[in-house]
Design an enzyme around this catalytic site. Structure first.
Site, mmCIF file in Angstrom:
data_model
loop_
_atom_site.group_PDB
_atom_site.id
_atom_site.type_symbol
_atom_site.label_atom_id
_atom_site.label_comp_id
_atom_site.label_asym_id
_atom_site.label_seq_id
_atom_site.Cartn_x
_atom_site.Cartn_y
_atom_site.Cartn_z
ATOM 1 N N SER A 125 0.829 -1.201 0.000
ATOM 2 C CA SER A 125 0.000 0.000 0.000
ATOM 3 C C SER A 125 0.864 1.251 0.000
ATOM 4 O O SER A 125 1.976 1.255 0.552
ATOM 5 C CB SER A 125 -0.849 -0.020 1.281
ATOM 6 O OG SER A 125 -1.415 1.239 1.506
ATOM 7 N N TYR A 149 -1.410 -1.223 10.890
ATOM 8 C CA TYR A 149 -1.718 -1.750 9.546
ATOM 9 C C TYR A 149 -0.559 -1.438 8.597
ATOM 10 O O TYR A 149 -0.022 -2.330 7.924
ATOM 11 C CB TYR A 149 -3.032 -1.157 9.007
ATOM 12 C CG TYR A 149 -3.218 -1.403 7.530
ATOM 13 C CD1 TYR A 149 -3.458 -2.689 7.052
ATOM 14 C CD2 TYR A 149 -3.123 -0.356 6.597
ATOM 15 C CE1 TYR A 149 -3.603 -2.927 5.685
ATOM 16 C CE2 TYR A 149 -3.266 -0.589 5.236
ATOM 17 C CZ TYR A 149 -3.504 -1.876 4.785
ATOM 18 O OH TYR A 149 -3.633 -2.102 3.435
ATOM 19 N N LYS A 153 2.364 -3.923 6.643
ATOM 20 C CA LYS A 153 2.717 -3.945 5.217
ATOM 21 C C LYS A 153 4.228 -3.762 5.044
ATOM 22 O O LYS A 153 4.869 -4.434 4.249
ATOM 23 C CB LYS A 153 1.964 -2.854 4.453
ATOM 24 C CG LYS A 153 0.470 -3.095 4.340
ATOM 25 C CD LYS A 153 0.169 -4.283 3.439
ATOM 26 C CE LYS A 153 -1.281 -4.682 3.438
ATOM 27 N NZ LYS A 153 -1.558 -5.964 2.809
HETATM 28 P P1 NAD Z 1 -10.849 -7.262 1.414
HETATM 29 O O1 NAD Z 1 -11.023 -7.285 2.898
HETATM 30 O O2 NAD Z 1 -12.041 -7.036 0.557
HETATM 31 O O3 NAD Z 1 -10.158 -8.629 0.937
HETATM 32 C C1 NAD Z 1 -9.233 -9.331 1.725
HETATM 33 C C2 NAD Z 1 -9.709 -10.759 1.803
HETATM 34 O O4 NAD Z 1 -8.797 -11.538 2.582
HETATM 35 C C3 NAD Z 1 -11.077 -10.907 2.454
HETATM 36 O O5 NAD Z 1 -11.925 -11.647 1.592
HETATM 37 C C4 NAD Z 1 -10.808 -11.652 3.760
HETATM 38 O O6 NAD Z 1 -11.891 -12.500 4.120
HETATM 39 C C5 NAD Z 1 -9.542 -12.420 3.401
HETATM 40 N N1 NAD Z 1 -8.672 -12.766 4.527
HETATM 41 C C6 NAD Z 1 -8.213 -11.942 5.506
HETATM 42 N N2 NAD Z 1 -7.413 -12.620 6.334
HETATM 43 C C7 NAD Z 1 -7.332 -13.893 5.872
HETATM 44 C C8 NAD Z 1 -6.648 -15.063 6.299
HETATM 45 N N3 NAD Z 1 -5.895 -15.056 7.401
HETATM 46 N N4 NAD Z 1 -6.772 -16.196 5.565
HETATM 47 C C9 NAD Z 1 -7.569 -16.217 4.460
HETATM 48 N N5 NAD Z 1 -8.242 -15.148 4.018
HETATM 49 C C10 NAD Z 1 -8.126 -13.986 4.714
HETATM 50 O O7 NAD Z 1 -9.719 -6.195 1.082
HETATM 51 P P2 NAD Z 1 -9.223 -5.617 -0.322
HETATM 52 O O8 NAD Z 1 -9.604 -4.186 -0.365
HETATM 53 O O9 NAD Z 1 -9.613 -6.511 -1.409
HETATM 54 O O10 NAD Z 1 -7.665 -5.662 -0.087
HETATM 55 C C11 NAD Z 1 -6.856 -6.731 -0.547
HETATM 56 C C12 NAD Z 1 -5.417 -6.494 -0.125
HETATM 57 O O11 NAD Z 1 -4.984 -5.254 -0.656
HETATM 58 C C13 NAD Z 1 -5.221 -6.413 1.395
HETATM 59 O O12 NAD Z 1 -4.013 -7.050 1.714
HETATM 60 C C14 NAD Z 1 -5.125 -4.930 1.635
HETATM 61 O O13 NAD Z 1 -4.365 -4.640 2.782
HETATM 62 C C15 NAD Z 1 -4.444 -4.449 0.380
HETATM 63 N N6 NAD Z 1 -4.719 -3.029 0.088
HETATM 64 C C16 NAD Z 1 -6.013 -2.603 -0.015
HETATM 65 C C17 NAD Z 1 -6.279 -1.262 -0.254
HETATM 66 C C18 NAD Z 1 -7.697 -0.752 -0.325
HETATM 67 O O14 NAD Z 1 -7.899 0.457 -0.191
HETATM 68 N N7 NAD Z 1 -8.699 -1.571 -0.563
HETATM 69 C C19 NAD Z 1 -5.213 -0.350 -0.420
HETATM 70 C C20 NAD Z 1 -3.913 -0.828 -0.343
HETATM 71 C C21 NAD Z 1 -3.670 -2.178 -0.094
#
Ligand code: NAD
Ligand code: UDP
Length: 341
Positions: A125, A149, A153
């Site tokens: 991120s 958080y 990362k």
């Molecule tokens: P999201 O919560 O929609 O998706 C993450 C998924 O991971 C969920 O379906 C959750 O159930 C699953 N999960 C969490 N812990 C788990 C575990 N221990 N085992 C198996 N499954 C698990 O989030 P997103 O927005 O799709 O984000 C995806 C990734 O991108 C994350 O790592 C997040 O930190 C990163 N990210 C997101 C954003 C944003 O703004 N959405 C920005 C930067 C980085």
């Protein structure tokens, strides 16, 4: 054709990326513990692509199970989205965040080592840049985290770099760290999208819920930043552009083992008020707002210099803010209660 494990593939970004992977003829296995998502999204991905996805409900921290899964399916590449992502929650529950995000990734790396999966794309991120001294942000800017958080990362990025340094002489391992800016929008069908639990923390889902009548007004956090109109500026990126970036990152690893770090952003920043206006335009709704105190930990401006991704991955974002808002609105208006609609 690759066999790809998508951890967190039932979630927002993972589901959109699965669509692109399937459309490019890859075999997709989704592993998700459904802690922040619903299987309904996986069914929608299959419907949209007319292809099968193997869905496995499970946790990345279950290392033996993960090793068996990687071996049994002869997975060659892993796109690692699974993680917890709520900044405020990470401040209240840091151990849960480090366990899930850091320990979870360590389990995944060990399971990969014990199998033949050798390519990993990690969801990082722009938060790892902390409060940048200037914008736009290039990948060589100093890193620093302001909450658990972001720290999780950064810790994973460092672990991946140390790990790659230790295994690179094998000539086998490819690791791609993608630093996302602000993913928004939805698939053009409006059948998958972001489905936050409870009241959204992020701007675009909050605006969407005001537009659909679920929330009364938007609180604009701060109007005295040193920006064009005093409100915070971010680099919003369409989730489908982001998804495509993962395919380009994987191809880059398949061209030769390496450790790579790329920003995925558009290079353009929009203020809170500009984003709100764009959403009003796209939805035809008036969105009420009130100015409120700055949110603790927020920064004034954050946007990418995306040139490295263009040069090394041949990737750049195609969609602008109008399309991001149109697609977010289509999803929100068709599914006002998300996947529970
Ligand atoms: P999201 O919560 O929609 O998706 C993450 C998924 O991971 C969920 O379906 C959750 O159930 C699953 N999960 C969490 N812990 C788990 C575990 N221990 N085992 C198996 N499954 C698990 O989030 P997103 O927005 O799709 O984000 C995806 C990734 O991108 C994350 O790592 C997040 O930190 C990163 N990210 C997101 C954003 C944003 O703004 N959405 C920005 C930067 C980085
Ligand atoms: N924001 C806001 N009201 C909200 C949510 C967010 O004014 O209800 C602002 C926030 O202060 C920031 C921008 O919108 O300037 C983007 O916030 P978001 O939480 O979506 O992303 P991040 O701050 O993590 O980049």
């Amino acid at each position: 054709m690759s066999t790809i494990l998508v951890t967190g593939g039932a979630g927002y970004i993972g589901s959109h990326t699965s669509v692109e992977l399937l459309n490019a003829d890859n075999k997709v296995i989704v592993l998700d513990n459904l802690s922040n998502s619903s299987k309904v999204s996986v069914a929608a991905v299959q419907r949209l692509t007319n292809r099968d996805v193997e869905f496995i409900e499970g946790d990345i921290r279950n290392e033996d199970f993960l090793t068996d899964l990687l071996r049994a399916h002869k997975v060659d590449s892993v796109l690692h989205f699974a993680g917890l992502k709520a900044v405020g929650e990470s401040v209240a529950q840091p151990l849960r965040y480090y366990d899930n995000n850091v320990q979870g990734t360590m389990c995944l790396l060990r399971a990969m080592q014990a199998s033949s999966a050798r390519n990993l794309v990690f969801s990082s991120s722009a938060t790892v840049y902390g409060d940048p001294a200037t914008v736009p942000i290039t990948e060589d800017f100093p890193t620093g985290a302001t909450n658990p958080y972001g720290q999780s990362k950064l810790m994973v990025e460092e672990i991946l770099q140390d790990f790659h340094a230790a295994v690179k002489d094998t000539g086998e391992w490819g690791i791609s760290i993608l630093r996302y800016f602000n993913p928004v929008g939805a698939h053009i069908s409006g059948q998958i999208g972001e489905d936050p639990n409870g009241i959204p923390n992020n701007l675009m889902p909050y605006i969407s819920q005001v537009a659909v009548g679920k929330l009364p007004y938007l609180s604009v956090f701060g109007n005295d930043y040193a920006t064009r109109d005093g409100t915070g500026v971010r680099d919003y990126i369409h989730v489908v552009d982001l998804a495509k970036g993962h395919l380009r990152a994987l191809e880059n690893l398949q061209r030769g083992p390496k450790l790579a770090i790329h920003n995925l952003g558009t290079g353009t920043g929009y203020s809170v008020l500009e984003t709100l206006k764009a959403f009003e335009q796209a939805s035809g709704k008036t969105i009420d707002y009130q100015f409120a105190q700055r949110r603790p930990g927020d920064i004034a401006e954050c946007y990418a210099n995306p040139e490295r991704a263009l040069k090394e991955l041949g990737w750049q974002a195609e969609f602008g803010i109008e399309r991001m808002c149109e697609d977010a609105w289509r999803w929100q208006s068709q599914y006002p209660d998300g996947f529970a609609s």
